[in-house]
Design a protein around this motif. Structure first.
Motif, PDB file in Angstrom:
ATOM      1  N   LYS A   1       0.832  -1.190   0.000  1.00 34.42           N
ATOM      2  CA  LYS A   1       0.000   0.000   0.000  1.00 34.42           C
ATOM      3  C   LYS A   1       0.875   1.250   0.000  1.00 34.42           C
ATOM      4  CE  LYS A   1      -3.640  -2.318   2.640  1.00 34.42           C
ATOM      5  NZ  LYS A   1      -4.475  -2.292   3.872  1.00 34.42           N
ATOM      6  N   VAL A   2       0.303   2.326  -0.476  1.00 31.26           N
ATOM      7  CA  VAL A   2       0.942   3.638  -0.436  1.00 31.26           C
ATOM      8  C   VAL A   2       0.198   4.464   0.610  1.00 31.26           C
ATOM      9  CG1 VAL A   2       1.553   5.706  -1.745  1.00 31.26           C
ATOM     10  CG2 VAL A   2       1.571   3.465  -2.861  1.00 31.26           C
ATOM     11  N   ASN A   3       0.922   5.022   1.563  1.00 35.84           N
ATOM     12  CA  ASN A   3       0.234   5.796   2.596  1.00 35.84           C
ATOM     13  C   ASN A   3      -0.236   7.135   2.038  1.00 35.84           C
ATOM     14  OD1 ASN A   3       2.556   7.353   2.442  1.00 35.84           O
ATOM     15  ND2 ASN A   3       3.431   6.545   4.331  1.00 35.84           N
ATOM     16  N   LEU A   4      -0.975   7.850   2.845  1.00 34.46           N
ATOM     17  CA  LEU A   4      -1.591   9.088   2.379  1.00 34.46           C
ATOM     18  C   LEU A   4      -0.546  10.141   2.025  1.00 34.46           C
ATOM     19  CD1 LEU A   4      -4.384  10.251   1.851  1.00 34.46           C
ATOM     20  CD2 LEU A   4      -4.404  11.163   4.165  1.00 34.46           C
ATOM     21  N   ASP A   5       0.567  10.162   2.750  1.00 26.63           N
ATOM     22  CA  ASP A   5       1.632  11.120   2.429  1.00 26.63           C
ATOM     23  C   ASP A   5       2.198  10.861   1.038  1.00 26.63           C
ATOM     24  OD1 ASP A   5       1.333  12.346   4.851  1.00 26.63           O
ATOM     25  OD2 ASP A   5       2.894  11.190   5.843  1.00 26.63           O
ATOM     26  N   GLY A   6       2.390   9.586   0.706  1.00 23.86           N
ATOM     27  CA  GLY A   6       2.893   9.245  -0.619  1.00 23.86           C
ATOM     28  C   GLY A   6       1.922   9.634  -1.718  1.00 23.86           C
ATOM     29  N   VAL A   7       0.633   9.451  -1.475  1.00 23.63           N
ATOM     30  CA  VAL A   7      -0.375   9.832  -2.467  1.00 23.63           C
ATOM     31  C   VAL A   7      -0.391  11.348  -2.653  1.00 23.63           C
ATOM     32  CG1 VAL A   7      -2.858   9.886  -2.935  1.00 23.63           C
ATOM     33  CG2 VAL A   7      -1.783   7.794  -2.104  1.00 23.63           C
ATOM     34  N   VAL A   8      -0.251  12.097  -1.554  1.00 22.50           N
ATOM     35  CA  VAL A   8      -0.204  13.565  -1.666  1.00 22.50           C
ATOM     36  C   VAL A   8       0.997  13.988  -2.513  1.00 22.50           C
ATOM     37  CG1 VAL A   8       0.131  15.698  -0.374  1.00 22.50           C
ATOM     38  CG2 VAL A   8      -1.450  13.974   0.476  1.00 22.50           C
ATOM     39  N   LEU A   9       2.144  13.342  -2.313  1.00 23.73           N
ATOM     40  CA  LEU A   9       3.326  13.670  -3.102  1.00 23.73           C
ATOM     41  C   LEU A   9       3.099  13.363  -4.579  1.00 23.73           C
ATOM     42  CD1 LEU A   9       6.297  14.577  -3.202  1.00 23.73           C
ATOM     43  CD2 LEU A   9       6.943  12.189  -2.752  1.00 23.73           C
ATOM     44  N   LEU A  10       2.483  12.227  -4.882  1.00 20.34           N
ATOM     45  CA  LEU A  10       2.213  11.875  -6.272  1.00 20.34           C
ATOM     46  C   LEU A  10       1.225  12.851  -6.914  1.00 20.34           C
ATOM     47  CD1 LEU A  10       1.939   7.989  -5.995  1.00 20.34           C
ATOM     48  CD2 LEU A  10       3.812   9.307  -6.981  1.00 20.34           C
ATOM     49  N   ARG A  11       0.221  13.245  -6.162  1.00 17.94           N
ATOM     50  CA  ARG A  11      -0.745  14.208  -6.703  1.00 17.94           C
ATOM     51  C   ARG A  11      -0.083  15.571  -6.935  1.00 17.94           C
ATOM     52  NH1 ARG A  11      -6.397  12.558  -6.039  1.00 17.94           N
ATOM     53  NH2 ARG A  11      -6.865  14.686  -6.683  1.00 17.94           N
ATOM     54  N   PHE A  12       0.857  15.940  -6.067  1.00 13.66           N
ATOM     55  CA  PHE A  12       1.572  17.203  -6.269  1.00 13.66           C
ATOM     56  C   PHE A  12       2.393  17.164  -7.558  1.00 13.66           C
ATOM     57  CE2 PHE A  12       5.542  19.605  -5.703  1.00 13.66           C
ATOM     58  CZ  PHE A  12       5.019  20.888  -5.610  1.00 13.66           C
ATOM     59  N   HIS A  13       3.069  16.043  -7.793  1.00  7.89           N
ATOM     60  CA  HIS A  13       3.830  15.916  -9.032  1.00  7.89           C
ATOM     61  C   HIS A  13       2.906  15.932 -10.249  1.00  7.89           C
ATOM     62  CE1 HIS A  13       7.783  15.443  -7.358  1.00  7.89           C
ATOM     63  NE2 HIS A  13       7.413  14.432  -6.589  1.00  7.89           N
ATOM     64  N   GLY A  14       1.744  15.295 -10.124  1.00  6.21           N
ATOM     65  CA  GLY A  14       0.789  15.333 -11.224  1.00  6.21           C
ATOM     66  C   GLY A  14       0.288  16.748 -11.505  1.00  6.21           C
ATOM     67  N   MET A  15       0.055  17.519 -10.447  1.00 10.18           N
ATOM     68  CA  MET A  15      -0.365  18.902 -10.627  1.00 10.18           C
ATOM     69  C   MET A  15       0.724  19.720 -11.313  1.00 10.18           C
ATOM     70  SD  MET A  15      -1.454  21.736  -7.742  1.00 10.18           S
ATOM     71  CE  MET A  15       0.269  21.948  -7.267  1.00 10.18           C
ATOM     72  N   CYS A  16       1.969  19.540 -10.893  1.00  7.93           N
ATOM     73  CA  CYS A  16       3.076  20.263 -11.528  1.00  7.93           C
ATOM     74  C   CYS A  16       3.218  19.871 -12.996  1.00  7.93           C
ATOM     75  CB  CYS A  16       4.375  19.978 -10.781  1.00  7.93           C
ATOM     76  SG  CYS A  16       4.434  20.632  -9.097  1.00  7.93           S
ATOM     77  N   LEU A  17       2.976  18.608 -13.316  1.00  4.28           N
ATOM     78  CA  LEU A  17       3.057  18.169 -14.704  1.00  4.28           C
ATOM     79  C   LEU A  17       1.986  18.828 -15.558  1.00  4.28           C
ATOM     80  CD1 LEU A  17       4.274  16.315 -16.864  1.00  4.28           C
ATOM     81  CD2 LEU A  17       2.707  14.514 -16.102  1.00  4.28           C
ATOM     82  N   ARG A  18       0.772  18.939 -15.039  1.00  2.20           N
ATOM     83  CA  ARG A  18      -0.304  19.579 -15.809  1.00  2.20           C
ATOM     84  C   ARG A  18      -0.024  21.070 -16.009  1.00  2.20           C
ATOM     85  NH1 ARG A  18      -3.244  16.150 -12.383  1.00  2.20           N
ATOM     86  NH2 ARG A  18      -3.721  17.858 -10.956  1.00  2.20           N
ATOM     87  N   VAL A  19       0.488  21.736 -14.977  1.00  2.00           N
ATOM     88  CA  VAL A  19       0.819  23.157 -15.115  1.00  2.00           C
ATOM     89  C   VAL A  19       1.947  23.346 -16.132  1.00  2.00           C
ATOM     90  CG1 VAL A  19       1.726  25.171 -13.904  1.00  2.00           C
ATOM     91  CG2 VAL A  19       0.016  23.738 -12.794  1.00  2.00           C
TER      92      VAL A  19
END
Length: 286
Positions: free
Chosen positions: A99-117
């Motif tokens: 499993k990926v903990n919530l902190d890891g998911v937040v980090l992945l979502r942040f990278h995804g946001m930076c990629l879209r920008v």
């Protein structure tokens, strides 16, 4: 000074390093090395890479690039609840999942946001800003505007490299007196170029604020569902009940969980009841 040729050499060197790194990583995946996946040390090697998968969850294609679409296809709920095909038994098809903990998911979502920008900024720069900068030198101003014409033809000012011609430095400068007549003659075109660049920056800024707010709301909901409302003790208890905890001092060969009576060897239900009693006492004291 920076030129497009120098940038091209840098990109070529980076491409060579990237290709070499991907090939080495692919070799590590093919050999199923635990050094690229330390959390799989005590798990079957099929959780790292399965050359002959019997289930779609372990079909990850080639070891070099096949893991990329597989990883991109994972959803955030799958990461939080357990990645399919990463179990502890039967070649990863059963048992507790990674499993990926919530902190890891937040980090992945942040990278995804930076990629879209970054993708939005790249499209605006290539489609809008780059053509404006490339065609800006000696823009079509009136011939009677001697100041601007001489400025455009001044090689000491506009002796730009091929890279600088793609930047804002390629747009002719305007003095304060020229700004007073900015809407006359050919000055409107120059001002339009500058305002177009500013407008593109506004679009990127608005998108960043919009995306950041949306990500915050989504992460807040995930925190409520997977953290505040999650039955962590219940899930752990169910995992332990599926695991045979053998007493090393027990010689009768059965699979009883615990035979001793001290607190460390109580069964799970007794421990849960003890915790509930402690919680009730705490509520009464408060």
């Amino acid at each position: 000074m920076t030129t497009l040729e120098a940038i091209g050499f840098s990109l070529a060197g980076g491409g060579i390093v990237f290709s070499t790194a991907m090939c080495l990583f692919g070799c590590a995946v093919r050999s199923r090395s635990i050094y690229i996946a330390p959390r799989c040390t005590a798990r079957p090697k099929e959780t790292i890479y399965n050359p002959n998968p019997s289930h779609p969850s372990q079909n990850r294609g080639s070891p070099i690039f096949g893991w990329i679409p597989w990883a991109l296809g994972l959803t955030y709920p799958q990461m939080l609840e357990g990645v399919p095909g990463t179990g502890t038994r039967k070649k990863g098809m059963e048992g507790s999942l990674l499993k990926v903990n919530l902190d890891g998911v937040v980090l992945l979502r942040f990278h995804g946001m930076c990629l879209r920008v970054s993708l939005l900024g790249t499209i605006l720069c290539l489609v809008v800003i780059l053509p404006l900068n490339l065609s800006a030198q000696c823009y079509n101003v009136d011939d009677e505007d001697a100041n601007v014409t001489s400025l455009c033809l001044d090689t000491t000012v506009y002796n730009k490299t091929d890279f600088e011609k793609t930047t804002l430095a390629n747009i002719p400068q305007l003095s304060n007196s020229q700004f007073e007549r900015i809407w006359g003659g050919g000055y409107g075109g120059l001002l339009g170029r500058l305002y177009t660049i500013v407008f593109c920056s506004w679009i990127i800024t608005f998108y960043v604020f919009y995306t950041a707010r949306k990500e915050w709301l989504d992460i807040h909901a995930m925190r409520r569902v997977y953290y505040l409302e999650s039955d962590v003790w219940g899930e752990r208890k169910r995992e332990l009940q599926k695991t045979p905890l053998l007493d090393p001092h027990d010689n009768d060969g059965d699979d009883d969980y615990f035979d001793q009576e001290d607190d460390n060897d109580l069964d799970i239900d007794s421990k849960s009841g003890a915790n509930d009693n402690c919680t009730d006492h705490d509520d009464d004291d408060s």
